[in-house]
Design an enzyme around this catalytic site. Structure first.
Site, PDB file in Angstrom:
ATOM      1  N   ASP A  63       0.845  -1.187   0.000  1.00 45.11           N
ATOM      2  CA  ASP A  63       0.000   0.000   0.000  1.00 45.11           C
ATOM      3  C   ASP A  63       0.890   1.251   0.000  1.00 45.11           C
ATOM      4  O   ASP A  63       2.014   1.238   0.511  1.00 45.11           O
ATOM      5  CB  ASP A  63      -0.890   0.024   1.239  1.00 45.11           C
ATOM      6  CG  ASP A  63      -1.901  -1.115   1.261  1.00 45.11           C
ATOM      7  OD1 ASP A  63      -2.181  -1.682   0.189  1.00 45.11           O
ATOM      8  OD2 ASP A  63      -2.397  -1.427   2.360  1.00 45.11           O
ATOM      9  N   LYS A  64       0.360   2.333  -0.520  1.00 45.92           N
ATOM     10  CA  LYS A  64       1.112   3.584  -0.609  1.00 45.92           C
ATOM     11  C   LYS A  64       1.711   3.984   0.735  1.00 45.92           C
ATOM     12  O   LYS A  64       2.873   4.405   0.813  1.00 45.92           O
ATOM     13  CB  LYS A  64       0.198   4.688  -1.134  1.00 45.92           C
ATOM     14  CG  LYS A  64       0.858   6.049  -1.239  1.00 45.92           C
ATOM     15  CD  LYS A  64      -0.114   7.093  -1.758  1.00 45.92           C
ATOM     16  CE  LYS A  64       0.530   8.473  -1.807  1.00 45.92           C
ATOM     17  NZ  LYS A  64      -0.419   9.507  -2.296  1.00 45.92           N
TER      18      LYS A  64
END
Length: 315
Positions: free
Chosen positions: A141-142
C-alpha cells in the site's frame, strides 16, 4: 545433472540425464517455467537456440545439449524516469530489492501519476546504463513502508510470480495495533475471506463472498494504555502473509477489533505522531531465480514507527 545460468541477455541451460528424450518444448515449460506467451515471443524474435541452431520445439533433448534463451527485455519503458533516493537492500542482474518509504505508491495505477517507486527505479537503472522495464513482483500500500521485490526482466518476473503463487516467497511485517490480541509470545492465525466494500470505493471488508485470506501473527510486545488515545493499550505484532489480498493485514486486525494505529480508514487512531498505518514490510525471503538459494533481505524500521514504539515503551 542439469544446470543453468544467466549470461548477460541470455539464459543458458545444459540438459542432464533426467532430460533425455523429452521434447524441447517440455524442457522449456516444465524445467525453465517458460510461459506459452514467452515461448511465442522467443520463436518470433529468433531468441531460442539448441546447440547454436534454431530448433523445432518437438526436438528430443539429450544430456549435454545446450539451450539458449534471449531473456532481456527491450530497454524502452513507458515510465518517465524521476530522480529520487532509492534505498537498495539487494541487487544483481536478475533482481532488485528496495526499501520503499511510506507515502509512495509502488507503481502508477491511474493516468497522470508520475511520482512512484517505479519511476524512481527507472531513473536508478538509467543512471547505471541499464534501462529496462520495472516489474514489481508484489506491491505494498502507498502508506506502508518496507521491502519490495523487483524483477529485472520478464523471464525472472514469471519465475518469481510462480514462487509468490506457491507461497514460497515469505513476507514478514511489523505492525502496531490497538489493544492486546494475546500475551507476549502468543501466536495465532486469522483466516477470513476478504471482499470489496460495496459502500466505499477503496475499502475492503471480511465477507463470506470474498477471496480466501490467511494471516499469521505473533505478539512481540504489549504496551499499557495511553489514556484518552489508546485506552485498551497497544501491541507490536510480527505478521506473515500466506495470501496477499489488498489491505489484508489492515482488514483482518480491524475485523478482530484491533485496528492498526494510525489506520483511520479501518478504525485506527493516530498516536505517537503516527500519521499513517503503523505497518512495515520488515523482511523478505525468496528463492533466487538462478541459484535457487534462499535470499533474505531486512528493511530497517522507519523513523515514524520507531518514535511511536519509543512513546509506547515510556508508558
Amino acid at each position: 545433472m542439469a544446470s543453468w545460468k544467466i549470461d548477460g541477455k541470455w539464459l543458458e541451460y545444459e540438459a542432464g540425464a533426467a532430460d533425455a528424450g523429452l521434447p524441447l518444448e517440455v524442457i522449456l515449460k516444465e524445467r525453465l517455467s517458460v510461459s506459452g506467451r514467452m515461448l511465442q515471443r522467443l520463436t518470433r524474435k529468433k531468441g531460442l537456440f539448441l546447440n547454436r541452431k534454431q530448433p523445432f520445439l518437438k526436438k528430443k533433448i539429450q544430456p549435454g545439449d545446450r539451450i539458449r534463451l534471449l531473456i532481456a527485455d527491450a530497454p524502452e519503458t513507458t515510465l518517465t524516469p524521476v530522480e529520487m533516493d532509492i534505498s537498495v537492500l539487494y541487487e544483481d542482474d536478475t533482481v532488485l530489492v528496495v526499501n520503499k518509504p511510506s507515502g509512495l505508491a509502488v507503481h502508477p495505477v491511474k493516468e497522470g501519476q508520475h511520482h512512484t517507486l517505479a519511476h524512481g527505479i527507472a531513473y536508478y537503472w538509467k543512471q547505471r546504463g541499464k534501462p529496462r522495464a520495472v516489474r514489481p513482483v508484489h506491491r505494498l500500500d502507498k502508506d506502508t513502508s518496507g521491502a519490495v521485490l523487483i524483477a529485472c526482466n520478464s523471464f525472472v518476473h514469471q519465475l518469481l510470480d510462480k514462487q509468490l503463487r506457491e507461497h514460497s516467497i515469505r513476507r514478514t511485517y511489523l505492525a502496531v495495533i490497538s489493544g492486546h490480541p494475546g500475551a507476549e509470545g502468543e501466536t495465532n492465525t486469522i483466516s477470513e475471506p476478504i471482499a470489496r466494500d460495496p459502500h466505499h470505493p477503496t475499502r475492503r471488508r471480511v465477507h463470506e463472498s470474498g477471496d480466501e485470506a490467511v494471516t499469521r501473527y505473533r505478539v512481540m510486545e504489549c504496551f499499557p494504555a495511553l489514556p484518552g488515545i489508546l485506552d485498551e493499550g497497544a501491541s507490536l505484532v510480527e505478521v506473515e502473509l500466506e495470501t496477499g489480498r489488498t489491505h489484508q493485514i489492515r482488514v483482518h486486525f480491524s475485523h478482530l477489533g484491533f485496528p492498526l494505529v494510525g489506520d483511520t480508514l479501518y478504525g485506527g487512531v493516530r498516536a505517537g505522531g503516527m500519521q499513517r498505518q503503523a505497518l512495515h514490510a520488515a523482511r523478505l525471503e525468496f528463492g533466487h531465480p538462478v541459484t535457487g538459494e534462499r535470499q533474505e533481505c531486512t528493511a530497517p524500521v522507519p523513523e515514524d514507527m520507531e518514535r511511536l514504539l519509543e512513546r509506547l515503551r515510556q508508558t
